[in-house]
Every structure is written in C-alpha cells, then in structure tokens.
Scaffold this motif. Structure first.
Motif, PDB file in Angstrom:
ATOM      1  N   GLU A 106       0.854  -1.184   0.000  1.00  0.00           N
ATOM      2  CA  GLU A 106       0.000   0.000   0.000  1.00  0.00           C
ATOM      3  C   GLU A 106       0.890   1.234   0.000  1.00  0.00           C
ATOM      4  O   GLU A 106       1.827   1.329   0.799  1.00  0.00           O
ATOM      5  N   GLY A 107       0.637   2.136  -0.925  1.00  0.00           N
ATOM      6  CA  GLY A 107       1.449   3.345  -1.050  1.00  0.00           C
ATOM      7  C   GLY A 107       2.513   3.254  -2.130  1.00  0.00           C
ATOM      8  O   GLY A 107       3.097   4.268  -2.508  1.00  0.00           O
ATOM      9  N   SER A 108       2.793   2.033  -2.630  1.00  0.00           N
ATOM     10  CA  SER A 108       3.745   1.906  -3.739  1.00  0.00           C
ATOM     11  C   SER A 108       3.091   2.375  -5.035  1.00  0.00           C
ATOM     12  O   SER A 108       1.859   2.407  -5.158  1.00  0.00           O
ATOM     13  N   ALA A 109       3.935   2.711  -6.009  1.00  0.00           N
ATOM     14  CA  ALA A 109       3.419   3.085  -7.320  1.00  0.00           C
ATOM     15  C   ALA A 109       2.616   1.923  -7.903  1.00  0.00           C
ATOM     16  O   ALA A 109       2.944   0.759  -7.694  1.00  0.00           O
ATOM     17  N   ALA A 110       1.582   2.267  -8.658  1.00  0.00           N
ATOM     18  CA  ALA A 110       0.703   1.244  -9.244  1.00  0.00           C
ATOM     19  C   ALA A 110       1.321   0.675 -10.515  1.00  0.00           C
ATOM     20  O   ALA A 110       0.808   0.826 -11.616  1.00  0.00           O
ATOM     21  N   ASP A 111       2.476   0.021 -10.349  1.00  0.00           N
ATOM     22  CA  ASP A 111       3.170  -0.663 -11.441  1.00  0.00           C
ATOM     23  C   ASP A 111       2.955  -2.153 -11.190  1.00  0.00           C
ATOM     24  O   ASP A 111       3.572  -2.732 -10.291  1.00  0.00           O
ATOM     25  N   VAL A 112       2.071  -2.753 -11.967  1.00  0.00           N
ATOM     26  CA  VAL A 112       1.584  -4.101 -11.655  1.00  0.00           C
ATOM     27  C   VAL A 112       1.521  -4.925 -12.931  1.00  0.00           C
ATOM     28  O   VAL A 112       1.143  -4.413 -13.983  1.00  0.00           O
ATOM     29  N   ILE A 113       1.914  -6.198 -12.824  1.00  0.00           N
ATOM     30  CA  ILE A 113       1.781  -7.088 -13.979  1.00  0.00           C
ATOM     31  C   ILE A 113       1.025  -8.354 -13.577  1.00  0.00           C
ATOM     32  O   ILE A 113       1.063  -8.767 -12.412  1.00  0.00           O
ATOM     33  N   LEU A 114       0.328  -8.931 -14.552  1.00  0.00           N
ATOM     34  CA  LEU A 114      -0.382 -10.193 -14.348  1.00  0.00           C
ATOM     35  C   LEU A 114       0.213 -11.236 -15.281  1.00  0.00           C
ATOM     36  O   LEU A 114       0.428 -10.963 -16.473  1.00  0.00           O
TER      37      LEU A 114
END
Ligand SMILES: [Zn+2]
Length: 443
Positions: free
Chosen positions: A368-376
């Motif tokens: 929570e609070g990290s940049a929204a850099d997300v992979i699936l």
C-alpha cells in the motif's frame, strides 16, 4: 484512464523482503498508487474498472537496473569482425555502431525495445546511452519514446574521452540539461543520472569535470566498472589504481550511483563499493556473451554491496536474466547450491530499492502506497505456492510464464496480451528496418 481499478481473485506476490504470497487478495489502484491490498470481499466500489485475475499471478512491474536502448538496431548485423577480447568487441562493434547513430535511430531504438518491455512486464528501466555524433537532444529523443510507451525510465548520457574534447563537453552538458529538465518537470515517468562510460576511457580531467557538475546538480552517476580485466589493467598502468579506487578517488561513488558489472572487483574494491553504498548492477548474460567473466555476487553481497540486476541490453526479460544469474553464479563458485538468496534478492529486493531511491517514492513492490506498477502472468502453480516457496516459483516457473497484463503508474498498457497504447507496431517496425538497413550501410 480509469482512476479506480480493482484487481481481484489473483495470487499476489509482493517482492521486497520478505516476499509474501497473498492468495486471492484484491488490489485497489487509485491515482497511480496501490491504495489498498485486502482479503477477498473487503473492498467495495464503485470502481472504474475491475480486472479478474483468476488463474493469474499478480506482481510488481519488474525493474531493469542497467540497459542500453540504443542497441536495438544491431539485431542481425553481421558485419563486425570476429573479436578475441572485450576491447575488440568494443572496437569492432559497439564503438563503430554508436558513432553512426542519428537522433532518429536513437528514438526508434528506444521505441522498439520499450514495446518489448511492456510485453515482458518490465515497467522501469535504467538506461545508459551513447551516440557520440548525435549527443545533444539524444536524451530528449529517448524521453519522447518513454513518454509514449507509458513506462518509466532513468536516462543518462555516457561521457567518454574516446571521441575528443568537444564531444566530452557535449556529453557533460547533455547530462546536466536532462537532469535539470527532470527536476523542473517532475514527470513520474522520467528520472536522470549523470552518465560516464568507464574509467578506462575517461581522463582525470573529465572525471573531475563530471564530479563537479554531478555534485552541483545533486545527481548520482551511472558508469561501467571493471567489466573486463582490461579495464583494471589500463587503469592500473596509467593511474596506479583499480577502476573502483579511481572512481572513488574522484568522488564518483556513493549511494545514489550505479556501478555496472564489477566483474573484476578486488576485495578492496568490494569494501569501497560497500562503504560508499554504491549500487552494483550485475549483467550475467552480457558477461557470458562477451566472455569477460562472472561477477562474484556471493562475495559482493557478503561484504555488504547492494547488488541488483541489469541486462546490458541482452534482453528486457528480467526473469530470464535472474535465471541465468543463478546458473552463472553456480558456475562462478563451482557450487550448484550456493547463492540462491543473493541472486533472488538482486531482482526482487535490490532493484525495487534502486527504483525507489531514483524515483523518490516506493516502486517495484506490491505494498500500500507503492506506485501502481503491476503485472499479471498466466500461472497455475503446480506445487504449493507459499511465502517459503515463492522464490523457487519465480525463478523456475514464473520466469517461463506469459505476461498477460502490464500496468504502469495506474495506466493499463497491455491487457489480455494486447497493447493498449497508441502505436502502429507494424508501421513502427517497418520504419525501424529502414533505419537499421541505412545504419548498416554506414557501418
Ligand atoms: Zn552496459
């Protein structure tokens, strides 16, 4: 761009230390950040978009700690003479090539490789650029490609004395002006370091000029260090110091700086790197390809050096690189069971720390609070996937899985393996082939 995105029903892998597995948890992305991570059913709408991650692993976007966008157009070039040494690899290929690059080549090179990075889930790249006869404006050209890709990149220009004083000055200025631009704009996609090629192509005078400019700008440095034994031999013969000791003597090491390779670091060098907090970017595939040796990651880590992972442009697939890092370290240490944690940490702990430092915000972890850099990624775990097995799944299983969705800064760049950014890939590749053919004619 949707503001509130819910990713649900997936298996979350957090990265960082400890690297956790959160089964079935949901992730709320809002305004470019990971706002909440919660067990199933806890998060309530409304949402602008809901992504069903059933049958998928959800992890942070990957970070590449040392990259050269400019190398794209070399793919398939067969004109370079055979090389017996690392110096000949530079003389016969890279230094012939980079002297011929135009600003259009540089921008195209970046555009092509950045699309590949989206496909491989690498959302942050730390680049090191050279185009000595197209210096001014080269970082802005790369930055245009980065902006259009939706990814993040930290750029620098590699200053070197090998093409004379005027080009040194141009390189110094290119770094300074891009660092100032990044500071002024505060664009979340762009960051800057002060780039230097390597100690063996840099005079004391140039190192001092860079040190003063970098210090005035408050910037860290990004430099190749002890990649081949020849770097050490040249620096010892001309200056009586190893490359690490020489860079240290000029004030160029430090917690904000990146030393790429450190293959031939001595014990004393390792202690200098550790004491200064300099980040070492390990690039095993490149080191194997150039036959320069393999960095002693095990000892670097044991002596307290923060060692992360780059690809030196061999690939943008960080999970491929971390696998090779493990095999290479086993060979280096002549021990098939050593260094597992040291190598896993390079990609899953140290690279997120590097990106966090460069960006000044938490990056590269699902927190929570990290940049929204997300992979699936498509992945049905065939063995228990838990906190104590996750690193094995990453290296032996997920490294072979397909990236389905890539999100950077809360913006969906690829979904269902389809690029969502505004790009005509066929047309881009067609123009790239034209530019490559023209470059090869000039080579
Ligand atoms: Zn490199």
């Amino acid at each position: 761009m949707p503001q509130r995105i819910l990713i649900q029903n997936g298996t979350l892998i957090t990265f960082g230390a400890p690297c956790r597995v959160l089964e079935g948890h949901a992730l709320l992305l809002e305004d470019g950040l990971i706002r909440r991570i919660a067990p199933p059913g806890e998060l309530t709408g409304p949402f602008d978009q809901v992504i069903d991650a059933r049958g998928k692993v959800v992890m942070p976007g990957l970070v590449n700690g040392h990259m050269h966008f400019y190398s794209t157009l070399v793919r398939g070039l067969g004109k370079a003479e055979p090389s017996a040494t690392f110096q000949e690899v530079l003389d016969h290929l890279w230094w012939r090539l980079d002297r011929k690059l135009t600003l259009e080549d540089v921008e195209m090179s970046a555009r092509i490789i950045l699309l590949d990075a989206i496909r491989k889930g690498t959302t942050t790249l730390v680049d090191h650029h050279a185009s000595p006869f197209a210096v001014t404006g080269s970082l802005d050209a790369i930055a245009r490609a980065v902006k259009d890709s939706g990814l993040r990149a930290c750029l620098c220009y590699e200053v070197s004395d090998r093409d004379g004083e005027a080009i040194v000055t141009e390189g110094l200025e290119e770094n300074a002006s891009f660092i100032r631009r990044c500071r002024a704009e505060g664009d979340p996609q762009l960051r800057a370091l002060f780039g230097l090629h390597a100690a063996f192509t840099l005079s004391d005078r140039t190192l001092d000029r860079a040190a003063v400019m970098g210090r005035d700008l408050g910037a860290g440095f990004h430099v190749h260090v002890a990649e081949a034994s020849s770097d050490v031999a040249v620096n010892r013969a001309r200056h009586g110091l190893t490359p690490v000791a020489r860079l240290h003597a000029h004030g160029l090491l430090g917690a904000g700086s990146i030393a790429a390779h450190a293959v031939h670091a001595t014990r004393e060098d390792m202690d200098l790197l550790a004491a200064s907090g300099t980040f070492v970017a390990h690039n095993p595939q490149s080191n194997l390809n150039n036959a320069v040796g393999i960095a002693d990651v095990l000892n670097l880590v044991e002596r307290g050096v923060p060692v992360g992972l780059g690809t030196d442009a061999m690939t943008v697939n960080m999970l491929e690189e971390v696998r090779v890092a493990l095999w290479a370290q086993h060979l280096r240490q002549e021990n098939p069971t050593c260094a597992f944690m040291a190598i896993a940490d390079t990609l899953f702990v140290r690279n997120p720390e590097l990106a966090t430092r460069l960006w000044g915000q938490p990056l590269g972890t699902l927190r929570e609070g990290s940049a929204a850099d997300v992979i699936l990624l498509d992945y049905h775990a065939p063995t228990p996937l838990r906190d104590d097995t996750v690193l094995g799944h990453l290296i032996f299983g997920l490294a072979q899985a397909t990236v389905d969705t890539t999100i950077c800064g809360g913006r969906i760049l690829m979904e269902g393996r389809r690029l969502l950014i505004d790009v005509d890939e066929a047309r881009l590749a067609s123009r790239s082939r034209e530019l490559a053919a023209a470059l090869w004619d000039r080579f």
